[in-house]
Design a protein around this motif. Structure first.
Motif, PDB file in Angstrom:
ATOM      1  N   LEU A 245       0.752  -1.378   0.090  1.00  0.00           N
ATOM      2  CA  LEU A 245      -0.137   0.234  -0.305  1.00  0.00           C
ATOM      3  C   LEU A 245       1.068   1.372  -0.269  1.00  0.00           C
ATOM      4  CD1 LEU A 245      -2.910  -1.124   2.438  1.00  0.00           C
ATOM      5  CD2 LEU A 245      -3.629  -0.704  -0.517  1.00  0.00           C
ATOM      6  N   ALA A 246       2.013   1.260   1.227  1.00  0.00           N
ATOM      7  CA  ALA A 246       2.997   2.260   0.213  1.00  0.00           C
ATOM      8  C   ALA A 246       3.252   3.033  -0.246  1.00  0.00           C
ATOM      9  CB  ALA A 246       3.875   2.503   1.664  1.00  0.00           C
ATOM     10  N   GLU A 247       3.438   1.163  -1.333  1.00  0.00           N
ATOM     11  CA  GLU A 247       4.728   1.849  -2.243  1.00  0.00           C
ATOM     12  C   GLU A 247       3.665   2.048  -3.319  1.00  0.00           C
ATOM     13  OE1 GLU A 247       6.206  -1.908  -3.069  1.00  0.00           O
ATOM     14  OE2 GLU A 247       7.755  -1.665  -1.721  1.00  0.00           O
ATOM     15  N   ALA A 248       2.018   1.504  -3.767  1.00  0.00           N
ATOM     16  CA  ALA A 248       1.491   2.140  -4.103  1.00  0.00           C
ATOM     17  C   ALA A 248       0.779   4.211  -4.101  1.00  0.00           C
ATOM     18  CB  ALA A 248      -0.024   1.646  -3.866  1.00  0.00           C
ATOM     19  N   GLY A 249       1.818   5.018  -3.151  1.00  0.00           N
ATOM     20  CA  GLY A 249       1.368   5.675  -2.591  1.00  0.00           C
ATOM     21  C   GLY A 249       0.290   6.079  -1.714  1.00  0.00           C
ATOM     22  N   PHE A 250      -0.429   5.248  -0.492  1.00  0.00           N
ATOM     23  CA  PHE A 250      -1.684   5.080   0.381  1.00  0.00           C
ATOM     24  C   PHE A 250      -0.837   5.295   1.777  1.00  0.00           C
ATOM     25  CE2 PHE A 250      -3.145   4.105  -4.103  1.00  0.00           C
ATOM     26  CZ  PHE A 250      -4.144   4.693  -3.654  1.00  0.00           C
ATOM     27  N   ALA A 251      -1.644   6.138   1.849  1.00  0.00           N
ATOM     28  CA  ALA A 251      -1.290   5.360   3.946  1.00  0.00           C
ATOM     29  C   ALA A 251      -2.509   4.405   4.082  1.00  0.00           C
ATOM     30  CB  ALA A 251      -1.895   6.525   4.071  1.00  0.00           C
ATOM     31  N   VAL A 252      -1.409   3.655   5.388  1.00  0.00           N
ATOM     32  CA  VAL A 252      -1.771   2.505   6.283  1.00  0.00           C
ATOM     33  C   VAL A 252      -2.764   3.292   7.384  1.00  0.00           C
ATOM     34  CG1 VAL A 252      -1.583   0.445   7.033  1.00  0.00           C
ATOM     35  CG2 VAL A 252      -0.564   1.144   4.995  1.00  0.00           C
ATOM     36  N   ILE A 253      -4.268   2.582   7.519  1.00  0.00           N
ATOM     37  CA  ILE A 253      -5.077   2.982   8.717  1.00  0.00           C
ATOM     38  C   ILE A 253      -4.842   1.490   9.279  1.00  0.00           C
ATOM     39  CG2 ILE A 253      -6.865   4.076   9.582  1.00  0.00           C
ATOM     40  CD1 ILE A 253      -7.340   5.468   7.728  1.00  0.00           C
ATOM     41  N   THR A 254      -4.891   1.953   9.930  1.00  0.00           N
ATOM     42  CA  THR A 254      -5.224   0.463  11.451  1.00  0.00           C
ATOM     43  C   THR A 254      -5.275   0.355  12.695  1.00  0.00           C
ATOM     44  OG1 THR A 254      -2.645   0.176  12.404  1.00  0.00           O
ATOM     45  CG2 THR A 254      -3.574  -1.242  10.753  1.00  0.00           C
ATOM     46  N   GLY A 255      -6.079  -0.172  13.334  1.00  0.00           N
ATOM     47  CA  GLY A 255      -6.574  -0.296  15.197  1.00  0.00           C
ATOM     48  C   GLY A 255      -5.745   0.233  15.941  1.00  0.00           C
TER      49      GLY A 255
ATOM     50  N   ALA B 140       1.072  -5.313  12.220  1.00  0.00           N
ATOM     51  CA  ALA B 140       2.461  -5.729  10.444  1.00  0.00           C
ATOM     52  C   ALA B 140       2.317  -5.048   9.859  1.00  0.00           C
ATOM     53  CB  ALA B 140       1.443  -7.479  10.785  1.00  0.00           C
ATOM     54  N   ALA B 141       1.127  -4.229   9.695  1.00  0.00           N
ATOM     55  CA  ALA B 141       0.127  -3.723   8.150  1.00  0.00           C
ATOM     56  C   ALA B 141       0.913  -2.619   8.736  1.00  0.00           C
ATOM     57  CB  ALA B 141      -0.621  -3.550   8.022  1.00  0.00           C
ATOM     58  N   ASN B 142       1.416  -1.190   9.939  1.00  0.00           N
ATOM     59  CA  ASN B 142       1.781  -0.204  10.078  1.00  0.00           C
ATOM     60  C   ASN B 142       3.016  -0.843  10.545  1.00  0.00           C
ATOM     61  OD1 ASN B 142      -0.648   0.214  13.399  1.00  0.00           O
ATOM     62  ND2 ASN B 142       0.045   0.855  11.060  1.00  0.00           N
ATOM     63  N   ARG B 143       4.080  -1.331  10.243  1.00  0.00           N
ATOM     64  CA  ARG B 143       5.165  -1.459  10.438  1.00  0.00           C
ATOM     65  C   ARG B 143       5.525  -1.645   8.648  1.00  0.00           C
ATOM     66  NH1 ARG B 143       8.455  -6.723  12.896  1.00  0.00           N
ATOM     67  NH2 ARG B 143      10.386  -6.587  11.689  1.00  0.00           N
ATOM     68  N   GLY B 144       4.299  -2.452   8.064  1.00  0.00           N
ATOM     69  CA  GLY B 144       4.925  -2.519   5.920  1.00  0.00           C
ATOM     70  C   GLY B 144       5.271  -1.028   6.112  1.00  0.00           C
ATOM     71  N   ALA B 145       4.161  -0.649   5.826  1.00  0.00           N
ATOM     72  CA  ALA B 145       4.040   1.047   5.634  1.00  0.00           C
ATOM     73  C   ALA B 145       5.577   1.667   6.025  1.00  0.00           C
ATOM     74  CB  ALA B 145       2.411   1.759   6.209  1.00  0.00           C
ATOM     75  N   SER B 146       5.735   1.957   7.138  1.00  0.00           N
ATOM     76  CA  SER B 146       6.339   2.983   8.277  1.00  0.00           C
ATOM     77  C   SER B 146       7.300   2.365   7.463  1.00  0.00           C
ATOM     78  CB  SER B 146       6.638   2.539   9.653  1.00  0.00           C
ATOM     79  OG  SER B 146       7.838   2.848   9.859  1.00  0.00           O
ATOM     80  N   GLU B 147       7.946   0.668   7.289  1.00  0.00           N
ATOM     81  CA  GLU B 147       9.336   0.254   6.831  1.00  0.00           C
ATOM     82  C   GLU B 147       9.396   0.569   5.380  1.00  0.00           C
ATOM     83  OE1 GLU B 147      10.262  -3.381   8.916  1.00  0.00           O
ATOM     84  OE2 GLU B 147       9.054  -3.846   8.106  1.00  0.00           O
ATOM     85  N   SER B 148       8.429   1.113   4.782  1.00  0.00           N
ATOM     86  CA  SER B 148       8.604   1.145   3.377  1.00  0.00           C
ATOM     87  C   SER B 148       8.635   3.092   2.926  1.00  0.00           C
ATOM     88  CB  SER B 148       7.319   0.848   2.357  1.00  0.00           C
ATOM     89  OG  SER B 148       7.655  -0.580   2.299  1.00  0.00           O
TER      90      SER B 148
END
Length: 251
Positions: A102-112, A120-128
């Motif tokens: 999602l981050a590589e596609a230019g999208f922010a990631v929203i989780t709880g 995991a989703a927050n981490r993947g976005a942050s690392e990218s």
């Protein structure tokens, strides 16, 4: 009411009557004093901070804080999944891949904002190098926001938090999860079905986990006349991360 009496209380046909803004109180429901008097009287009881009128203001403040924090977020996708998913587990790595994609596609990631699949989703976005958002909730077993959240907002009320998940995302990616995940999933399905939101893709990632639910919706809910055949098109089930990301990010 005129004369030397209180401007907001008096007698009407022998009945006591009090006007408190838009509220009219009569007979035994008339309250002593005035609103200003109760506001300025610091010696009074503090029970008012636990009353429903005060809760309305707290609810309003949560909407204001949430809108203020996320108004300039840009395109985003909400990702849901179990807080009990362990780091290193296949589902954790799946969430991490989704966040990265999602981050590589230019999208922010929203989780709880919690642990497990959310982390995991927050981490993947942050690392990218993407924007990682966590919308926490006040719970008896408070877990706090995970360390990969860049923008975090904590809420007291589930319904305010749910509004933020939908308002600032253009779709949902749903990983295997429990009751909280199911709650968010069916909330989103209902909003799309009733056209409260439009063009809102919902993708369930993990066919082994979700195929039973999809079959129940088809063979029990729809077959029993409780939903329409077209409601099956409200969600998509896949194991392909690239397909899942493409479905929720396409214009």
């Amino acid at each position: 009411m005129s004369g030397s009496g209180s401007p907001d209380s008096g007698e009407r046909d022998g009945r006591r009557e009090q006007h408190l803004g838009p509220v009219v109180r009569r007979r035994g429901q008339v309250m002593p004093g005035t609103a200003d008097q109760r506001l300025l009287d610091t010696r009074g009881p503090s029970d008012w901070v636990h009353g429903d009128p005060w809760r309305v203001l707290r609810i309003q403040s949560e909407f204001v804080e949430g809108f203020g924090a996320l108004a300039e977020l840009g395109p985003a996708v909400s990702v849901f999944g179990s807080a009990r998913t362990r780091p290193g587990a296949p589902e954790y790595e799946l969430g991490r891949r989704i966040g990265r994609g999602l981050a590589e596609a230019g999208f922010a990631v929203i989780t709880g904002g919690g642990p497990g699949a959310m982390e995991a989703a927050n981490r993947g976005a942050s690392e990218s190098g993407g924007v990682s958002v966590g919308l926490g909730i006040e719970l008896p077993f408070e877990q706090g926001l995970n360390e990969y959240v860049d923008i975090g907002v904590n809420f007291r009320y589930f319904f305010v938090r749910k509004t933020m998940f939908v308002k600032y995302a253009q779709g949902f990616l749903v990983l295997p999860g429990g009751l909280g995940t199911l709650d968010e999933l069916f909330e989103a399905l209902t909003l799309v079905q009733t056209q409260k939101v439009t063009r809102f893709p919902i993708v369930l990632v993990g066919t082994e986990y979700w195929s039973g639910l999809a079959a129940w919706v088809r063979d029990t809910v729809i077959a029993g006349g409780k939903a329409s055949e077209k409601d099956l098109a409200l969600f998509h089930v896949t194991d392909d991360v690239d397909e899942a990301i493409a479905l929720v990010t396409k214009p």
